[in-house]
Design a protein around this motif. Structure first.
Motif, short mmCIF file in Angstrom:
data_model
loop_
_atom_site.label_atom_id
_atom_site.label_comp_id
_atom_site.label_asym_id
_atom_site.label_seq_id
_atom_site.Cartn_x
_atom_site.Cartn_y
_atom_site.Cartn_z
N PHE A 7 0.11 2.36 -12.95
CA PHE A 7 -1.14 3.01 -12.57
C PHE A 7 -1.58 4.07 -13.56
O PHE A 7 -2.47 4.84 -13.26
N HIS A 8 -0.98 4.17 -14.71
CA HIS A 8 -1.34 5.20 -15.68
C HIS A 8 -2.83 5.14 -15.96
O HIS A 8 -3.36 4.11 -16.37
N ASN A 9 -3.51 6.25 -15.72
CA ASN A 9 -4.95 6.37 -15.93
C ASN A 9 -5.77 5.43 -15.06
O ASN A 9 -6.92 5.17 -15.35
N GLY A 10 -5.21 4.93 -14.00
CA GLY A 10 -5.93 4.04 -13.11
C GLY A 10 -6.22 4.74 -11.79
O GLY A 10 -5.60 4.44 -10.77
N LYS A 11 -7.17 5.67 -11.82
CA LYS A 11 -7.46 6.46 -10.63
C LYS A 11 -7.88 5.58 -9.46
O LYS A 11 -7.40 5.75 -8.34
N THR A 12 -8.73 4.62 -9.71
CA THR A 12 -9.18 3.72 -8.65
C THR A 12 -8.02 2.87 -8.15
O THR A 12 -7.83 2.73 -6.93
N HIS A 13 -7.23 2.33 -9.06
CA HIS A 13 -6.09 1.50 -8.66
C HIS A 13 -5.11 2.30 -7.80
O HIS A 13 -4.60 1.81 -6.80
N LEU A 14 -4.82 3.51 -8.20
CA LEU A 14 -3.90 4.35 -7.44
C LEU A 14 -4.47 4.66 -6.06
O LEU A 14 -3.76 4.60 -5.05
N SER A 15 -5.75 4.96 -6.00
CA SER A 15 -6.38 5.25 -4.71
C SER A 15 -6.33 4.04 -3.79
O SER A 15 -6.07 4.17 -2.59
N ILE A 16 -6.60 2.88 -4.33
CA ILE A 16 -6.55 1.64 -3.53
C ILE A 16 -5.12 1.41 -3.04
O ILE A 16 -4.91 1.06 -1.87
N ALA A 17 -4.15 1.62 -3.91
CA ALA A 17 -2.74 1.43 -3.51
C ALA A 17 -2.36 2.39 -2.38
O ALA A 17 -1.70 2.00 -1.42
N LEU A 18 -2.78 3.64 -2.49
CA LEU A 18 -2.50 4.61 -1.43
C LEU A 18 -3.22 4.22 -0.14
O LEU A 18 -2.67 4.35 0.96
N GLY A 19 -4.45 3.76 -0.27
CA GLY A 19 -5.20 3.31 0.90
C GLY A 19 -4.54 2.12 1.57
O GLY A 19 -4.40 2.07 2.80
N LEU A 20 -4.09 1.15 0.78
CA LEU A 20 -3.40 -0.02 1.34
C LEU A 20 -2.09 0.38 2.00
O LEU A 20 -1.76 -0.13 3.09
N ALA A 21 -1.36 1.29 1.39
CA ALA A 21 -0.11 1.77 1.99
C ALA A 21 -0.40 2.41 3.35
O ALA A 21 0.34 2.22 4.31
N GLY A 22 -1.49 3.16 3.43
CA GLY A 22 -1.88 3.75 4.71
C GLY A 22 -2.24 2.69 5.74
O GLY A 22 -1.83 2.77 6.90
N CYS A 23 -2.98 1.67 5.31
CA CYS A 23 -3.35 0.58 6.22
C CYS A 23 -2.11 -0.13 6.75
O CYS A 23 -2.02 -0.43 7.94
N TYR A 24 -1.15 -0.40 5.86
CA TYR A 24 0.09 -1.06 6.27
C TYR A 24 0.86 -0.25 7.31
O TYR A 24 1.63 -0.78 8.09
N ARG A 25 0.65 1.06 7.30
CA ARG A 25 1.33 1.94 8.25
C ARG A 25 0.48 2.24 9.48
O ARG A 25 0.81 3.10 10.28
N GLY A 26 -0.66 1.56 9.59
CA GLY A 26 -1.49 1.69 10.78
C GLY A 26 -2.57 2.75 10.73
O GLY A 26 -3.23 3.03 11.73
N TYR A 27 -2.78 3.37 9.56
CA TYR A 27 -3.82 4.37 9.43
C TYR A 27 -5.16 3.70 9.11
O TYR A 27 -5.19 2.65 8.48
N SER A 28 -6.24 4.34 9.52
CA SER A 28 -7.56 3.81 9.18
C SER A 28 -8.01 4.44 7.86
O SER A 28 -7.88 5.64 7.66
#
Length: 141
Positions: A7-28
């Protein structure tokens, strides 16, 4: 390859990954580009649906706002974005991706005081990741 290299210099990619991790844990999670969110907010205001949209955004556990530095906003758009982020202050998580230093946020927001108030709210009790460096896209052309 280590995760930080992926994810080096991939702000959008990192944000999407964090968002997906949240979704997998049941967060909206809600993801918008800054321009897209301001457009949605403006349209909702014009259609008298702003209250409903802001309540929906407030219920999300995580709001991701991507590409904040790409477009400047008219005053009404900046005020709507400020309202959404301000209402989440200390109540819900926000990820904001930008290439712009905080000192230059008044270039995006037409009002210096509005920009300063927004920076004040989002930097309070936050983690700031400085990922500016060589462009991944330019490097792999």
């Amino acid at each position: 390859m280590p995760l930080w290299k992926t994810f080096h210099n991939g702000k959008t990619h990192l944000s999407i990954a964090l968002g997906l991790a949240g979704c997998y844990r049941g967060y909206s999670v809600r993801f918008f580009t800054a321009a897209g969110l301001v457009t949605k907010l403006t349209e909702a205001r014009d259609d008298k649906r702003l209250g409903r949209l802001t309540r929906k955004l407030a219920k999300a556990n995580l709001l991701i706002v991507d590409e904040l530095s790409c477009v400047s906003f008219p005053r009404h758009g900046a005020e709507l974005l400020f309202q959404v982020i301000s209402e989440r202050s200390e109540r819900g998580s926000v990820i904001i991706n930008t290439n712009l230093d905080f000192s230059k946020w008044d270039e995006i927001f037409s009002d210096h005081m509005l920009a300063a108030a927004l920076v004040d709210r989002i930097t309070f009790k936050s983690h700031i990741l400085n990922m500016n460096g060589d462009s991944y896209r330019l490097k792999h052309r």
